[in-house]
Design a protein around this motif. Structure first.
Motif, PDB file in Angstrom:
ATOM      1  N   CYS A   9      46.835  41.077  37.492  1.00  0.00           N
ATOM      2  CA  CYS A   9      46.518  39.449  37.510  1.00  0.00           C
ATOM      3  C   CYS A   9      46.371  38.743  36.145  1.00  0.00           C
ATOM      4  O   CYS A   9      46.019  39.475  35.216  1.00  0.00           O
ATOM      5  CB  CYS A   9      45.282  39.361  38.328  1.00  0.00           C
ATOM      6  SG  CYS A   9      45.408  40.075  39.891  1.00  0.00           S
ATOM      7  N   THR A  10      46.650  37.449  36.236  1.00  0.00           N
ATOM      8  CA  THR A  10      46.146  36.765  34.909  1.00  0.00           C
ATOM      9  C   THR A  10      45.588  35.612  35.616  1.00  0.00           C
ATOM     10  O   THR A  10      45.559  35.080  36.663  1.00  0.00           O
ATOM     11  CB  THR A  10      47.659  36.136  34.408  1.00  0.00           C
ATOM     12  OG1 THR A  10      48.410  35.457  35.196  1.00  0.00           O
ATOM     13  CG2 THR A  10      48.309  37.420  33.781  1.00  0.00           C
ATOM     14  N   VAL A  11      44.597  34.994  34.666  1.00  0.00           N
ATOM     15  CA  VAL A  11      43.571  33.951  34.879  1.00  0.00           C
ATOM     16  C   VAL A  11      43.859  32.770  34.015  1.00  0.00           C
ATOM     17  O   VAL A  11      43.766  33.055  32.547  1.00  0.00           O
ATOM     18  CB  VAL A  11      42.104  34.332  34.770  1.00  0.00           C
ATOM     19  CG1 VAL A  11      41.340  33.261  35.123  1.00  0.00           C
ATOM     20  CG2 VAL A  11      42.052  35.067  36.345  1.00  0.00           C
ATOM     21  N   LEU A  15      37.574  39.244  34.786  1.00  0.00           N
ATOM     22  CA  LEU A  15      38.610  39.754  35.328  1.00  0.00           C
ATOM     23  C   LEU A  15      38.430  41.516  35.661  1.00  0.00           C
ATOM     24  O   LEU A  15      38.834  41.972  34.448  1.00  0.00           O
ATOM     25  CB  LEU A  15      39.751  39.225  34.923  1.00  0.00           C
ATOM     26  CG  LEU A  15      41.273  39.666  35.565  1.00  0.00           C
ATOM     27  CD1 LEU A  15      41.264  39.235  37.143  1.00  0.00           C
ATOM     28  CD2 LEU A  15      42.567  39.420  34.770  1.00  0.00           C
ATOM     29  N   LYS A  16      38.138  41.701  36.685  1.00  0.00           N
ATOM     30  CA  LYS A  16      38.123  43.043  37.025  1.00  0.00           C
ATOM     31  C   LYS A  16      39.388  43.774  37.713  1.00  0.00           C
ATOM     32  O   LYS A  16      40.059  42.942  38.225  1.00  0.00           O
ATOM     33  CB  LYS A  16      36.744  43.260  37.606  1.00  0.00           C
ATOM     34  CG  LYS A  16      35.714  43.009  37.028  1.00  0.00           C
ATOM     35  CD  LYS A  16      34.260  43.311  37.859  1.00  0.00           C
ATOM     36  CE  LYS A  16      33.149  43.058  37.143  1.00  0.00           C
ATOM     37  NZ  LYS A  16      31.600  43.531  37.922  1.00  0.00           N
ATOM     38  N   GLU A  17      39.344  45.046  38.158  1.00  0.00           N
ATOM     39  CA  GLU A  17      40.548  45.529  38.646  1.00  0.00           C
ATOM     40  C   GLU A  17      40.344  45.213  40.191  1.00  0.00           C
ATOM     41  O   GLU A  17      39.303  45.437  40.734  1.00  0.00           O
ATOM     42  CB  GLU A  17      40.381  47.043  38.529  1.00  0.00           C
ATOM     43  CG  GLU A  17      41.510  47.691  39.279  1.00  0.00           C
ATOM     44  CD  GLU A  17      41.770  49.234  39.053  1.00  0.00           C
ATOM     45  OE1 GLU A  17      42.509  49.815  39.641  1.00  0.00           O
ATOM     46  OE2 GLU A  17      40.875  49.791  38.272  1.00  0.00           O
ATOM     47  N   GLY A  18      41.245  44.240  40.602  1.00  0.00           N
ATOM     48  CA  GLY A  18      41.211  43.899  42.043  1.00  0.00           C
ATOM     49  C   GLY A  18      40.444  42.567  42.186  1.00  0.00           C
ATOM     50  O   GLY A  18      40.290  42.343  43.552  1.00  0.00           O
ATOM     51  N   ALA A  19      39.842  41.884  41.354  1.00  0.00           N
ATOM     52  CA  ALA A  19      38.728  40.869  41.620  1.00  0.00           C
ATOM     53  C   ALA A  19      38.546  39.918  40.412  1.00  0.00           C
ATOM     54  O   ALA A  19      38.628  40.499  39.095  1.00  0.00           O
ATOM     55  CB  ALA A  19      37.700  41.361  42.194  1.00  0.00           C
ATOM     56  N   LEU A  20      38.502  38.754  40.719  1.00  0.00           N
ATOM     57  CA  LEU A  20      37.866  37.649  39.660  1.00  0.00           C
ATOM     58  C   LEU A  20      36.411  37.556  40.024  1.00  0.00           C
ATOM     59  O   LEU A  20      36.204  37.129  41.172  1.00  0.00           O
ATOM     60  CB  LEU A  20      38.627  36.539  39.579  1.00  0.00           C
ATOM     61  CG  LEU A  20      38.092  35.619  38.593  1.00  0.00           C
ATOM     62  CD1 LEU A  20      38.185  35.908  37.371  1.00  0.00           C
ATOM     63  CD2 LEU A  20      38.998  34.053  38.752  1.00  0.00           C
ATOM     64  N   ILE A  56      36.704  35.622  49.556  1.00  0.00           N
ATOM     65  CA  ILE A  56      35.768  35.004  48.748  1.00  0.00           C
ATOM     66  C   ILE A  56      34.353  35.794  49.264  1.00  0.00           C
ATOM     67  O   ILE A  56      33.918  35.454  50.091  1.00  0.00           O
ATOM     68  CB  ILE A  56      35.706  33.499  48.588  1.00  0.00           C
ATOM     69  CG1 ILE A  56      37.102  33.064  48.414  1.00  0.00           C
ATOM     70  CG2 ILE A  56      34.554  33.112  47.741  1.00  0.00           C
ATOM     71  CD1 ILE A  56      38.038  32.693  49.404  1.00  0.00           C
ATOM     72  N   GLU A  57      33.770  36.442  48.260  1.00  0.00           N
ATOM     73  CA  GLU A  57      32.450  37.221  48.599  1.00  0.00           C
ATOM     74  C   GLU A  57      31.409  36.277  47.778  1.00  0.00           C
ATOM     75  O   GLU A  57      31.521  35.966  46.533  1.00  0.00           O
ATOM     76  CB  GLU A  57      32.351  38.458  48.252  1.00  0.00           C
ATOM     77  CG  GLU A  57      33.411  39.304  49.294  1.00  0.00           C
ATOM     78  CD  GLU A  57      33.439  40.675  48.765  1.00  0.00           C
ATOM     79  OE1 GLU A  57      32.846  41.345  47.787  1.00  0.00           O
ATOM     80  OE2 GLU A  57      34.047  41.434  49.574  1.00  0.00           O
ATOM     81  N   ILE A 109      36.367  36.727  43.894  1.00  0.00           N
ATOM     82  CA  ILE A 109      37.389  36.511  44.511  1.00  0.00           C
ATOM     83  C   ILE A 109      38.445  37.502  44.733  1.00  0.00           C
ATOM     84  O   ILE A 109      38.781  38.141  43.343  1.00  0.00           O
ATOM     85  CB  ILE A 109      38.144  35.209  43.956  1.00  0.00           C
ATOM     86  CG1 ILE A 109      37.103  33.917  43.786  1.00  0.00           C
ATOM     87  CG2 ILE A 109      39.582  34.881  44.504  1.00  0.00           C
ATOM     88  CD1 ILE A 109      37.709  32.930  43.020  1.00  0.00           C
ATOM     89  N   LYS A 110      38.758  38.201  45.616  1.00  0.00           N
ATOM     90  CA  LYS A 110      39.608  39.506  45.732  1.00  0.00           C
ATOM     91  C   LYS A 110      40.731  39.289  46.545  1.00  0.00           C
ATOM     92  O   LYS A 110      40.716  39.074  47.682  1.00  0.00           O
ATOM     93  CB  LYS A 110      38.622  40.410  46.810  1.00  0.00           C
ATOM     94  CG  LYS A 110      37.465  41.003  45.901  1.00  0.00           C
ATOM     95  CD  LYS A 110      36.865  41.899  46.841  1.00  0.00           C
ATOM     96  CE  LYS A 110      35.566  42.532  46.122  1.00  0.00           C
ATOM     97  NZ  LYS A 110      34.906  43.661  46.935  1.00  0.00           N
TER      98      LYS A 110
END
Length: 258
Positions: free
Chosen positions: A9-11, A128-133, A202-203, A254-255
């Motif tokens: 991913c990119t943010v 930015l983590k693996e699989g989630a922001l 969205i958690e 956000i996943k």
């Protein structure tokens, strides 16, 4: 423009605003310039909701404060204080009683300035983590300061029939559109999934509720909130306050379901 990235991913973050979240080539965030809303995310603080029918005033333990829709925080610029390949931290600071220019004046408001009788520091961090922001909000300031907090991200829609899943409830785009500017209430909820061309969840931690808003079919705002403002009359909006105990922390994860 701040950019975060990992292998999936990119943010993109513009002056503290989340303007892009792309995973496997799929853009999840509403783009500025597209119909619906001129922003892509913002915060609602220290109040959520409109105050036009309450003469733009709200009661606090230190007396009346002048606020406009969703509070004065969004009128204060962020300062970037930390950046790495996967993290970025932004801060806003406010000194009690400072007049803040109201961008809604004069077209949509009678108040050229807003104020707040408490000093505070508001931090917004992205990781930015693996699989989630992961987005974390940290509030510090005077003991007992009243506040509400809402996060207002807008998600790009890629299909005509997206569905929101919240507490096993299915909410259609048409249901959200029908509620209009009041926003669709999703009480007592800590996680929502948007089912579209690609799904995203969205958690949250600390907020407790959501509301959903859009007036177009190409985007939807899924907003974690500490209080649903239309539960009371505008003159009684102070009933939605919680009170600061030195510091408060709220989290949004956000996943993408790739």
């Amino acid at each position: 423009m701040v950019k975060l990235k990992n292998k999936d991913c990119t943010v993109g973050i513009d002056a503290g605003e989340l303007v892009s979240f792309v995973c496997d080539g799929h853009e999840f965030i509403h783009q500025k310039g597209s119909p619906g809303w001129g922003s892509s995310d913002t915060e609602m603080f220290p109040v959520i909701g409109p105050l036009d029918k309450a003469n733009f005033r709200i009661q606090t333990p230190k007396g009346e404060a002048i606020q406009d829709q969703h509070g004065l925080l969004r009128q204060i610029p962020y300062e970037l204080i930390l950046q790495t390949e996967s993290t970025a931290v932004f801060v806003k600071e406010y000194l009690a009683g400072t007049k803040v220019k109201n961008s809604k004046y004069p077209a949509k408001s009678t108040e050229p300035f807003m104020d707040w009788p408490y000093s505070f520091r508001f931090e917004k961090s992205f990781e930015l983590k693996e699989g989630a922001l992961e987005i974390v909000f940290r509030i510090s300031g005077e003991e007992g300061m009243p506040f509400m907090l809402g996060y207002h991200p807008a998600f790009k829609l890629h299909t005509d029939t997206p569905v929101i899943i919240a507490n096993d409830q299915k909410i259609s785009l048409d249901e959200v559109l029908a509620v209009g500017s009041r926003a669709f209430q999703v009480p007592d909820c800590t996680a929502v999934t948007l089912k579209d061309k690609k799904n995203i969840t969205i958690e949250t931690k600390g907020f407790g509720h959501f509301m959903c808003w859009t007036e177009v079919r190409n985007m939807i705002c899924i907003e974690p909130i500490s209080f649903y403002p239309y539960a009371v009359e505008q003159k009684d909006l102070d009933k939605g306050f919680q009170y600061l105990k030195d510091k408060a922390e709220f989290k949004v994860v956000i996943k993408p379901n790739l």
